[in-house]
Design a protein around this motif. Structure first.
Motif, PDB file in Angstrom:
ATOM      1  N   PRO A  69      66.752  -5.431 -37.335  1.00  0.00           N
ATOM      2  CA  PRO A  69      66.391  -6.732 -37.922  1.00  0.00           C
ATOM      3  C   PRO A  69      67.059  -7.014 -39.262  1.00  0.00           C
ATOM      4  O   PRO A  69      67.354  -8.183 -39.567  1.00  0.00           O
ATOM      5  N   MET A  70      67.339  -5.981 -40.050  1.00  0.00           N
ATOM      6  CA  MET A  70      67.990  -6.215 -41.334  1.00  0.00           C
ATOM      7  C   MET A  70      69.451  -6.623 -41.172  1.00  0.00           C
ATOM      8  O   MET A  70      70.068  -7.109 -42.122  1.00  0.00           O
ATOM      9  N   SER A  71      69.992  -6.451 -39.955  1.00  0.00           N
ATOM     10  CA  SER A  71      71.372  -6.855 -39.672  1.00  0.00           C
ATOM     11  C   SER A  71      71.441  -8.091 -38.796  1.00  0.00           C
ATOM     12  O   SER A  71      72.540  -8.553 -38.459  1.00  0.00           O
ATOM     13  N   ALA A  72      70.294  -8.642 -38.445  1.00  0.00           N
ATOM     14  CA  ALA A  72      70.267  -9.750 -37.487  1.00  0.00           C
ATOM     15  C   ALA A  72      71.042 -10.968 -37.970  1.00  0.00           C
ATOM     16  O   ALA A  72      71.630 -11.699 -37.163  1.00  0.00           O
ATOM     17  N   ALA A  73      71.063 -11.207 -39.286  1.00  0.00           N
ATOM     18  CA  ALA A  73      71.731 -12.388 -39.824  1.00  0.00           C
ATOM     19  C   ALA A  73      73.222 -12.168 -40.061  1.00  0.00           C
ATOM     20  O   ALA A  73      73.970 -13.138 -40.229  1.00  0.00           O
ATOM     21  N   THR A  74      73.658 -10.933 -40.068  1.00  0.00           N
ATOM     22  CA  THR A  74      75.059 -10.643 -40.374  1.00  0.00           C
ATOM     23  C   THR A  74      75.857 -10.157 -39.171  1.00  0.00           C
ATOM     24  O   THR A  74      77.081 -10.084 -39.233  1.00  0.00           O
ATOM     25  N   GLU A  75      75.169  -9.823 -38.093  1.00  0.00           N
ATOM     26  CA  GLU A  75      75.821  -9.406 -36.860  1.00  0.00           C
ATOM     27  C   GLU A  75      75.773 -10.544 -35.846  1.00  0.00           C
ATOM     28  O   GLU A  75      74.863 -11.386 -35.885  1.00  0.00           O
ATOM     29  N   PRO A  76      76.711 -10.580 -34.897  1.00  0.00           N
ATOM     30  CA  PRO A  76      76.618 -11.588 -33.836  1.00  0.00           C
ATOM     31  C   PRO A  76      75.301 -11.442 -33.079  1.00  0.00           C
ATOM     32  O   PRO A  76      74.844 -10.320 -32.835  1.00  0.00           O
ATOM     33  N   LEU A  77      74.695 -12.557 -32.727  1.00  0.00           N
ATOM     34  CA  LEU A  77      73.421 -12.511 -32.012  1.00  0.00           C
ATOM     35  C   LEU A  77      73.632 -11.876 -30.639  1.00  0.00           C
ATOM     36  O   LEU A  77      74.444 -12.340 -29.838  1.00  0.00           O
ATOM     37  N   VAL A  78      72.907 -10.820 -30.375  1.00  0.00           N
ATOM     38  CA  VAL A  78      73.033 -10.115 -29.113  1.00  0.00           C
ATOM     39  C   VAL A  78      72.507 -10.987 -27.982  1.00  0.00           C
ATOM     40  O   VAL A  78      71.659 -11.857 -28.192  1.00  0.00           O
ATOM     41  N   THR A  79      72.992 -10.748 -26.777  1.00  0.00           N
ATOM     42  CA  THR A  79      72.494 -11.463 -25.603  1.00  0.00           C
ATOM     43  C   THR A  79      71.757 -10.500 -24.687  1.00  0.00           C
ATOM     44  O   THR A  79      71.980  -9.280 -24.732  1.00  0.00           O
ATOM     45  N   VAL A  80      70.905 -11.064 -23.859  1.00  0.00           N
ATOM     46  CA  VAL A  80      70.201 -10.245 -22.872  1.00  0.00           C
ATOM     47  C   VAL A  80      71.204  -9.552 -21.958  1.00  0.00           C
ATOM     48  O   VAL A  80      71.075  -8.361 -21.654  1.00  0.00           O
ATOM     49  N   ASP A  81      72.220 -10.301 -21.519  1.00  0.00           N
ATOM     50  CA  ASP A  81      73.213  -9.729 -20.607  1.00  0.00           C
ATOM     51  C   ASP A  81      73.932  -8.535 -21.222  1.00  0.00           C
ATOM     52  O   ASP A  81      74.206  -7.541 -20.529  1.00  0.00           O
ATOM     53  N   GLN A  82      74.250  -8.626 -22.523  1.00  0.00           N
ATOM     54  CA  GLN A  82      74.906  -7.497 -23.185  1.00  0.00           C
ATOM     55  C   GLN A  82      74.036  -6.239 -23.114  1.00  0.00           C
ATOM     56  O   GLN A  82      74.515  -5.154 -22.782  1.00  0.00           O
ATOM     57  N   LEU A  83      72.775  -6.400 -23.431  1.00  0.00           N
ATOM     58  CA  LEU A  83      71.870  -5.250 -23.450  1.00  0.00           C
ATOM     59  C   LEU A  83      71.640  -4.706 -22.044  1.00  0.00           C
ATOM     60  O   LEU A  83      71.602  -3.483 -21.841  1.00  0.00           O
ATOM     61  N   VAL A  84      71.506  -5.592 -21.074  1.00  0.00           N
ATOM     62  CA  VAL A  84      71.304  -5.159 -19.696  1.00  0.00           C
ATOM     63  C   VAL A  84      72.521  -4.379 -19.197  1.00  0.00           C
ATOM     64  O   VAL A  84      72.397  -3.351 -18.517  1.00  0.00           O
ATOM     65  N   THR A  85      73.706  -4.853 -19.543  1.00  0.00           N
ATOM     66  CA  THR A  85      74.932  -4.157 -19.135  1.00  0.00           C
ATOM     67  C   THR A  85      75.014  -2.768 -19.752  1.00  0.00           C
ATOM     68  O   THR A  85      75.324  -1.781 -19.076  1.00  0.00           O
ATOM     69  N   LEU A  86      74.717  -2.679 -21.055  1.00  0.00           N
ATOM     70  CA  LEU A  86      74.743  -1.376 -21.729  1.00  0.00           C
ATOM     71  C   LEU A  86      73.732  -0.412 -21.117  1.00  0.00           C
ATOM     72  O   LEU A  86      73.978   0.794 -21.019  1.00  0.00           O
ATOM     73  N   ALA A  87      72.603  -0.956 -20.685  1.00  0.00           N
ATOM     74  CA  ALA A  87      71.515  -0.125 -20.162  1.00  0.00           C
ATOM     75  C   ALA A  87      71.855   0.542 -18.840  1.00  0.00           C
ATOM     76  O   ALA A  87      71.116   1.417 -18.384  1.00  0.00           O
ATOM     77  N   ARG A  88      72.954   0.188 -18.244  1.00  0.00           N
ATOM     78  CA  ARG A  88      73.361   0.840 -16.999  1.00  0.00           C
ATOM     79  C   ARG A  88      73.874   2.255 -17.242  1.00  0.00           C
ATOM     80  O   ARG A  88      73.956   3.058 -16.311  1.00  0.00           O
ATOM     81  N   HIS A  89      74.210   2.549 -18.479  1.00  0.00           N
ATOM     82  CA  HIS A  89      74.699   3.896 -18.768  1.00  0.00           C
ATOM     83  C   HIS A  89      73.564   4.895 -18.562  1.00  0.00           C
ATOM     84  O   HIS A  89      72.433   4.664 -19.000  1.00  0.00           O
ATOM     85  N   PRO A  90      73.834   6.020 -17.919  1.00  0.00           N
ATOM     86  CA  PRO A  90      72.756   6.970 -17.592  1.00  0.00           C
ATOM     87  C   PRO A  90      72.033   7.562 -18.796  1.00  0.00           C
ATOM     88  O   PRO A  90      70.894   8.010 -18.663  1.00  0.00           O
ATOM     89  N   LYS A  91      72.656   7.553 -19.959  1.00  0.00           N
ATOM     90  CA  LYS A  91      72.005   8.152 -21.129  1.00  0.00           C
ATOM     91  C   LYS A  91      71.408   7.124 -22.093  1.00  0.00           C
ATOM     92  O   LYS A  91      70.818   7.515 -23.100  1.00  0.00           O
ATOM     93  N   MET A  92      71.545   5.836 -21.781  1.00  0.00           N
ATOM     94  CA  MET A  92      70.878   4.826 -22.608  1.00  0.00           C
ATOM     95  C   MET A  92      69.452   4.655 -22.087  1.00  0.00           C
ATOM     96  O   MET A  92      69.234   4.243 -20.957  1.00  0.00           O
ATOM     97  N   VAL A  93      68.473   4.966 -22.946  1.00  0.00           N
ATOM     98  CA  VAL A  93      67.092   5.071 -22.477  1.00  0.00           C
ATOM     99  C   VAL A  93      66.125   4.117 -23.166  1.00  0.00           C
ATOM    100  O   VAL A  93      64.931   4.120 -22.868  1.00  0.00           O
ATOM    101  N   GLY A  94      66.626   3.268 -24.092  1.00  0.00           N
ATOM    102  CA  GLY A  94      65.730   2.349 -24.789  1.00  0.00           C
ATOM    103  C   GLY A  94      66.476   1.133 -25.307  1.00  0.00           C
ATOM    104  O   GLY A  94      67.713   1.146 -25.428  1.00  0.00           O
ATOM    105  N   ILE A  95      65.728   0.072 -25.623  1.00  0.00           N
ATOM    106  CA  ILE A  95      66.282  -1.178 -26.152  1.00  0.00           C
ATOM    107  C   ILE A  95      65.876  -1.298 -27.620  1.00  0.00           C
ATOM    108  O   ILE A  95      64.699  -1.402 -27.952  1.00  0.00           O
ATOM    109  N   GLY A  96      66.845  -1.285 -28.515  1.00  0.00           N
ATOM    110  CA  GLY A  96      66.567  -1.418 -29.931  1.00  0.00           C
ATOM    111  C   GLY A  96      67.247  -0.301 -30.723  1.00  0.00           C
ATOM    112  O   GLY A  96      68.026   0.479 -30.167  1.00  0.00           O
TER     113      GLY A  96
END
Length: 268
Positions: A69-96
């Motif tokens: 959250p402290m980077s939310a204003a300075t980083e590009p706004l993430v999308t649901v699709d971006q996070l869902v795509t990353l979550a396909r990796h077998p070792k990614m186990v959480g969102i945030g």
């Protein structure tokens, strides 16, 4: 020889410069202390490849990704699709981690709230637990978590929980988990320990937030996953349990929430 109880550091930042060139040693020291799993957290998506590489290089390390959250204003706004795509990796186990921080960055409250809701939707879609950072934003945090839960169920851990008893009750009422960091082992943290002691034992996780918030006897120094054991031993006292029993219960809790990591361990 007595076997050391196994525990999990559910939240650390192994990509931070504090650990550069030392990761092998850090992971080995953790294992010696009984910390047999770690979840390293990506706080800015452009760092995700580096965080992922750490998880890929160490069997005991998993990872999560999101925008702090402290980077939310300075980083590009993430999308649901971006996070869902990353979550396909077998070792990614959480969102945030995601959440709200009004202590230093209250001026970006609106974009923080937008970012939080995006992460919640990704948690719903992936079935992975949401990892929440909350500081000086209890009312908005309770409201948004509740509003979003009514729209659709998701799972969540309140990382490094040090907020009010009221926010704890809201989170627990939604079925969420509270994570104990080194703060809970500080001598002056009795009020916080009381909040945890009133929580169901089956909703408690352990973490370091390394390299920050080292528990005694390392307070003021660089924290690392091995020190989860110091927090855990103090936490066992808080719950009035022998350390091996408390450690086993927190392992069960982690497996119940971080199901993807639990499946990976069974398959290993």
């Amino acid at each position: 020889m007595t076997e050391i109880p196994q525990i999990t550091d559910s939240h650390c930042h192994l990509d931070f410069p504090d650990f550069e060139g030392r990761l092998g040693e850090v992971v080995r020291d953790a294992a010696k202390a009984g910390v047999t799993r770690m979840v390293t957290i990506c706080t800015k998506l452009h760092n995700e490849p580096a965080v992922r590489a750490i998880a890929e290089a160490h069997p005991s390390v998993f990872y999560a990704a999101g925008t702090h959250p402290m980077s939310a204003a300075t980083e590009p706004l993430v999308t649901v699709d971006q996070l869902v795509t990353l979550a396909r990796h077998p070792k990614m186990v959480g969102i945030g981690e995601t959440g709200l921080d009004y202590h230093y960055t209250a001026d970006s409250a609106a974009v923080q709230q937008t970012s939080l809701r995006i992460h919640i939707e990704a948690a719903r879609e992936t079935g992975l637990p949401l990892i929440i950072h909350a500081r000086d934003a209890d009312d908005d945090m309770a409201r948004i978590l509740t509003e979003e839960y009514r729209k659709g169920v998701y799972t969540c851990v309140m990382h490094c929980f040090s907020s009010s008893a009221e926010l704890a009750r809201t989170a627990l009422g939604l079925g969420f988990y509270l994570s104990m960091s080194g703060i809970t082992a500080f001598p002056k943290s009795q009020e916080l320990r009381d909040i945890f002691a009133a929580a169901p034992l089956d909703r408690i996780l352990l973490e370091t937030d390394a390299p920050y918030l080292a528990p005694p006897p390392h307070r003021g120094k660089r924290n690392e996953p091995a020190y989860t054991a110091h927090t855990a031993r103090k936490a066992a006292e808080t719950f009035g349990l022998p350390y091996p029993e408390f450690a086993a219960r927190t392992q069960e809790n982690f497996d119940r929430l971080f199901t993807k990591a639990a499946r990976a361990r069974k398959a290993a």
